[in-house]
Design a protein around this motif. Structure first.
Motif, PDB file in Angstrom:
ATOM      1  N   LEU A 299      11.056  69.612  45.943  1.00 15.40           N
ATOM      2  CA  LEU A 299      11.378  68.361  45.267  1.00 15.40           C
ATOM      3  C   LEU A 299      10.548  67.176  45.765  1.00 15.40           C
ATOM      4  O   LEU A 299      10.540  66.136  45.132  1.00 15.40           O
TER       5      LEU A 299
ATOM      6  N   PHE B 286       5.625  62.039  46.135  1.00 15.15           N
ATOM      7  CA  PHE B 286       6.311  62.149  44.847  1.00 15.15           C
ATOM      8  C   PHE B 286       7.655  62.828  45.080  1.00 15.15           C
ATOM      9  O   PHE B 286       7.722  63.993  45.449  1.00 15.15           O
ATOM     10  N   ASP B 287       8.737  62.080  44.851  1.00 12.44           N
ATOM     11  CA  ASP B 287      10.087  62.594  45.037  1.00 12.44           C
ATOM     12  C   ASP B 287      10.673  62.885  43.664  1.00 12.44           C
ATOM     13  O   ASP B 287      11.039  61.978  42.916  1.00 12.44           O
ATOM     14  N   LEU B 288      10.754  64.168  43.326  1.00 19.20           N
ATOM     15  CA  LEU B 288      11.249  64.558  42.007  1.00 19.20           C
ATOM     16  C   LEU B 288      12.771  64.430  41.902  1.00 19.20           C
ATOM     17  O   LEU B 288      13.300  64.222  40.814  1.00 19.20           O
ATOM     18  N   ALA B 289      13.475  64.522  43.036  1.00 15.36           N
ATOM     19  CA  ALA B 289      14.932  64.421  43.011  1.00 15.36           C
ATOM     20  C   ALA B 289      15.373  63.011  42.629  1.00 15.36           C
ATOM     21  O   ALA B 289      16.307  62.834  41.839  1.00 15.36           O
ATOM     22  N   ASN B 290      14.694  62.000  43.186  1.00 16.78           N
ATOM     23  CA  ASN B 290      15.064  60.606  42.908  1.00 16.78           C
ATOM     24  C   ASN B 290      14.168  59.966  41.864  1.00 16.78           C
ATOM     25  O   ASN B 290      14.333  58.788  41.554  1.00 16.78           O
ATOM     26  N   SER B 291      13.169  60.687  41.373  1.00 16.12           N
ATOM     27  CA  SER B 291      12.191  60.169  40.406  1.00 16.12           C
ATOM     28  C   SER B 291      11.484  58.916  40.934  1.00 16.12           C
ATOM     29  O   SER B 291      11.398  57.898  40.249  1.00 16.12           O
ATOM     30  N   THR B 292      10.980  59.024  42.163  1.00 10.79           N
ATOM     31  CA  THR B 292      10.261  57.891  42.753  1.00 10.79           C
ATOM     32  C   THR B 292       8.881  58.343  43.229  1.00 10.79           C
ATOM     33  O   THR B 292       8.664  59.515  43.542  1.00 10.79           O
ATOM     34  N   ILE B 293       7.989  57.377  43.259  1.00  8.77           N
ATOM     35  CA  ILE B 293       6.646  57.577  43.791  1.00  8.77           C
ATOM     36  C   ILE B 293       6.451  56.563  44.910  1.00  8.77           C
ATOM     37  O   ILE B 293       6.721  55.380  44.743  1.00  8.77           O
TER      38      ILE B 293
END
Length: 111
Positions: free
Chosen positions: A5, A93-100
């Motif tokens: 993630l 890139f954090d896919l769990a929180n949708s943040t870059i």
């Protein structure tokens, strides 16, 4: 820290091969210009492969002094940005929180 993630990409920054090549070339060129300028001023041949004694110190010797000083200053600047690793860092890139998250190192001091 890379999981399924969270993806992390490292960024090189200023510690690239091109900068090291420029440091070598500027050192050789800058020292050559400074030695040619000193040879024309002191009338002593400091360069074994050339004869800069025949140059007039004014204006050619002074201009070579300016070029050698400029090359030395750019060389010092490149050495400092490589030492400080300006521009280096990482992208996360954090896919769990949708943040870059973009992290970069800058020049010392308050940026």
């Amino acid at each position: 820290m890379e999981t399924d993630l969270i993806k992390r990409e490292d960024i090189i920054g200023s510690r690239r091969i091109e900068n090291y090549v420029w440091i070598v070339l500027l050192t050789i060129g800058g020292v050559g210009f400074l030695l040619a300028s000193g040879s024309s001023y002191f009338k002593i041949n400091l360069l074994p492969f050339a004869n800069p004694i025949e140059l007039n110190f004014i204006p050619q010797g002074i201009l070579m002094l300016v070029y050698g000083t400029g090359a030395s200053l750019v060389n010092i600047y490149l050495l400092l940005i490589i030492f400080w690793d300006v521009g280096g860092g990482y992208n996360e890139f954090d896919l769990a929180n949708s943040t870059i998250r973009l992290v970069r190192r800058g020049f010392p001091g308050k940026n």
